[in-house]
Design a protein around this motif. Structure first.
Motif, PDB file in Angstrom:
ATOM      1  N   VAL A  38      49.814  47.861  69.057  1.00 34.80           N
ATOM      2  CA  VAL A  38      50.487  46.716  67.920  1.00 34.80           C
ATOM      3  C   VAL A  38      50.551  45.465  68.890  1.00 34.80           C
ATOM      4  CG1 VAL A  38      52.173  46.041  66.507  1.00 34.80           C
ATOM      5  CG2 VAL A  38      51.538  48.397  66.315  1.00 34.80           C
ATOM      6  N   MET A  39      51.136  45.450  70.209  1.00 36.93           N
ATOM      7  CA  MET A  39      51.201  44.318  70.681  1.00 36.93           C
ATOM      8  C   MET A  39      49.739  43.469  71.060  1.00 36.93           C
ATOM      9  SD  MET A  39      50.897  43.080  74.114  1.00 36.93           S
ATOM     10  CE  MET A  39      51.125  44.229  75.207  1.00 36.93           C
ATOM     11  N   ALA A  40      48.950  44.555  71.463  1.00 31.54           N
ATOM     12  CA  ALA A  40      47.537  44.206  71.710  1.00 31.54           C
ATOM     13  C   ALA A  40      46.721  43.540  70.628  1.00 31.54           C
ATOM     14  CB  ALA A  40      46.915  45.154  72.410  1.00 31.54           C
ATOM     15  N   ALA A  41      46.839  43.970  69.518  1.00 29.23           N
ATOM     16  CA  ALA A  41      46.146  43.617  68.016  1.00 29.23           C
ATOM     17  C   ALA A  41      46.708  42.096  67.826  1.00 29.23           C
ATOM     18  CB  ALA A  41      46.289  44.505  67.095  1.00 29.23           C
ATOM     19  N   ILE A  42      48.019  42.244  68.073  1.00 26.62           N
ATOM     20  CA  ILE A  42      48.872  40.813  67.509  1.00 26.62           C
ATOM     21  C   ILE A  42      48.415  39.665  68.420  1.00 26.62           C
ATOM     22  CG2 ILE A  42      50.959  39.620  67.365  1.00 26.62           C
ATOM     23  CD1 ILE A  42      52.380  42.229  66.479  1.00 26.62           C
ATOM     24  N   PHE A  43      48.453  39.854  69.725  1.00 26.75           N
ATOM     25  CA  PHE A  43      48.132  38.880  70.921  1.00 26.75           C
ATOM     26  C   PHE A  43      46.663  38.881  71.061  1.00 26.75           C
ATOM     27  CE2 PHE A  43      52.347  39.794  72.127  1.00 26.75           C
ATOM     28  CZ  PHE A  43      52.890  38.490  72.393  1.00 26.75           C
TER      29      PHE A  43
END
Length: 294
Positions: A38-43
């Motif tokens: 999730v963090m990778a997709a957002i950033f």
């Protein structure tokens, strides 16, 4: 546009799903992996999408481009008329047309929407190109807009950013575990963050090479589009003029990849160029012309 976005989102989800499966096989905690994905997709996508949405504003601000609202002379009237005709032929909305102060022969197009884009030309182009050559350059930029290249580049960068973030942390965790053994408390040590930082640099270089490879492909497509809108010989003549007057672009970094000029570099540097060498672009147009003739 929406089909293009859907395709890249599906690609990104596929990358994340594959990473999740691999990590499960390696025994990585599923809850930690979910948070990482999730963090990778957002950033990964956040910066690319914001840059795309702000691209017109940033381009105007960084180059000092002045949008032509009411033509002040024959040259500006010709610019507006030519862009309007080419945009109509390409099936897109009329872009904003601007002129920026720059000594080199150059032009660029940008914008998050193919029906609300910006096409800008340098004062050097207006002073050093014939009308036929300038027409071909405008056709090249209109082709970029019609092909959705700005949107595609932003989405591709988002996928690559996501991949770099995930891969660096996964590989970094594996390396850190191998080096530290059974660290007391089971947490990550300071070395992990150093390893991740180094891996992001390395994987980021490979991601840049992929993005620049795609950028070079889209230049060939835009040249072909310019040849269709203005005429193949005019497009070849424009590129030959660029070759004769070619120097390093003075465009700011954030819009340099969308300029028509570029392609200077030798050795490993050529893998990081946003534009193919002008000789290759001219040769591609001539080869296409010969194939058509046959």
């Amino acid at each position: 546009m929406f089909s293009r976005i859907a395709l890249f989102l599906m690609t990104n989800l596929a990358v994340l799903a594959l990473a999740s499966v691999v990590m499960s096989l390696l025994g990585v905690n599923s809850s930690q992996m979910s948070g990482l994905l999730v963090m990778a997709a957002i950033f990964g996508f956040g910066g690319s999408i914001i840059s795309l949405l702000m691209s017109k504003w940033m381009a105007k601000r960084s180059t000092g481009a002045v949008v032509i609202t009411e033509p002040r002379n024959a040259t500006e009237r010709w610019l507006l008329t030519t862009v309007e005709r080419q945009a109509r032929e390409a099936g897109i909305g009329m872009p904003e047309v601007a002129v920026y102060d720059g000594p080199e022969i150059n032009a660029f197009a940008t914008g998050a929407n193919r029906n609300n884009a910006l096409v800008a030309v340098s004062t050097g182009l207006l002073q050093n190109m014939s009308e036929d050559e300038a027409e071909a350059v405008l056709g090249h930029e209109i082709a970029h807009v019609a092909n959705g290249d700005m949107i595609t580049m932003a989405l591709l960068q988002g996928v690559l950013n996501t991949f770099v973030i995930v891969l660096a942390r996964v590989v970094g965790g594996i390396i850190d575990s191998a080096l530290s053994g059974n660290r007391e408390g089971g947490g990550r040590g300071f070395a992990y963050f150093i390893i991740v930082f180094a891996l992001e640099m390395v994987f980021g270089l490979f991601a840049t090479m992929i993005a620049m490879w795609f950028s070079r492909r889209r230049e060939f497509r835009a040249d072909a589009g310019g040849a269709h809108l203005a005429g193949r010989q005019k497009m070849i003549a424009a590129l030959e003029r660029l070759k004769l007057n070619h120097g390093q672009s003075t465009l700011p970094t954030q819009v340099a990849a969308f300029g028509i000029a570029g392609g200077i570099g030798q050795g490993l540097r050529k893998f990081f160029l946003s534009h193919p060498p002008l000789e290759d672009r001219i040769a591609a147009l001539r080869a296409a012309n010969n194939n058509t003739a046959v």
